[in-house]
Scaffold this motif. Structure first.
Motif, PDB file in Angstrom:
ATOM      1  N   ARG A   1      -5.313  39.087  23.385  1.00 33.89           N
ATOM      2  CA  ARG A   1      -5.468  37.858  24.143  1.00 33.89           C
ATOM      3  C   ARG A   1      -5.958  36.768  23.211  1.00 33.89           C
ATOM      4  O   ARG A   1      -7.031  36.876  22.599  1.00 33.89           O
ATOM      5  N   LEU A   2      -5.156  35.731  23.099  1.00 31.47           N
ATOM      6  CA  LEU A   2      -5.538  34.565  22.316  1.00 31.47           C
ATOM      7  C   LEU A   2      -6.256  33.558  23.208  1.00 31.47           C
ATOM      8  O   LEU A   2      -5.891  33.391  24.374  1.00 31.47           O
ATOM      9  N   SER A   3      -7.256  32.913  22.625  1.00 31.95           N
ATOM     10  CA  SER A   3      -7.983  31.858  23.326  1.00 31.95           C
ATOM     11  C   SER A   3      -7.891  30.574  22.527  1.00 31.95           C
ATOM     12  O   SER A   3      -7.810  30.605  21.296  1.00 31.95           O
ATOM     13  N   CYS A   4      -7.926  29.468  23.234  1.00 36.02           N
ATOM     14  CA  CYS A   4      -7.900  28.153  22.585  1.00 36.02           C
ATOM     15  C   CYS A   4      -8.949  27.282  23.267  1.00 36.02           C
ATOM     16  O   CYS A   4      -8.770  26.875  24.427  1.00 36.02           O
ATOM     17  N   ALA A   5     -10.035  27.038  22.563  1.00 36.17           N
ATOM     18  CA  ALA A   5     -11.085  26.166  23.082  1.00 36.17           C
ATOM     19  C   ALA A   5     -10.665  24.715  22.902  1.00 36.17           C
ATOM     20  O   ALA A   5     -10.292  24.309  21.797  1.00 36.17           O
TER      21      ALA A   5
END
Length: 125
Positions: A19-23
């Motif tokens: 799972r990639l996250s992008c803040a």
């Protein structure tokens, strides 16, 4: 101005998940298109998944395996990637565009205005 920072990449075996996250920081609203893009080794950058006001679009090769989502409370964009294949190996980038539709952003990454620095995803066979 919008700033984006990716996290969650790494090395995983084929068939696995990441799972990639992008803040996201800065001003975005419901009309902003958000998306995930990737640049495989030796290939051009390509759209993976885009989202705006609940409308989502995926490239054909990830349809059914990847899910894009946005948490407004956390101001974070996610990409859940399941059943990963070696062909998914690439630098992955999140991006935002104020003046593009999700389909236009998916098909033409140049339409997106703001980009993260990218994160590496490697799938071993």
């Amino acid at each position: 101005q919008v700033q984006l920072e990716e996290s969650g990449g790494g090395l995983v075996q084929a068939g696995g998940s990441l799972r990639l996250s992008c803040a996201i920081s800065g001003e975005i609203d419901r009309t902003t298109c958000l998306g995930w893009f990737r640049k495989p080794p030796g290939k051009a950058r390509e759209g993976v998944a885009t989202l705006r006001k609940g409308e989502t679009h995926y490239r054909n090769s990830v349809q059914g395996r990847f899910t894009i989502s946005y948490d407004s409370a956390e101001n974070t964009l996610y990409l859940q990637m399941n059943n990963l294949e070696p062909g998914d190996s690439a630098m992955y980038y999140c991006a935002a565009g104020r003046n593009t539709s999700p389909l236009a952003g998916l098909n033409a990454p140049g339409n997106m205005e703001y980009w993260g620095k990218g994160i590496l995803v490697t799938i071993s066979s």
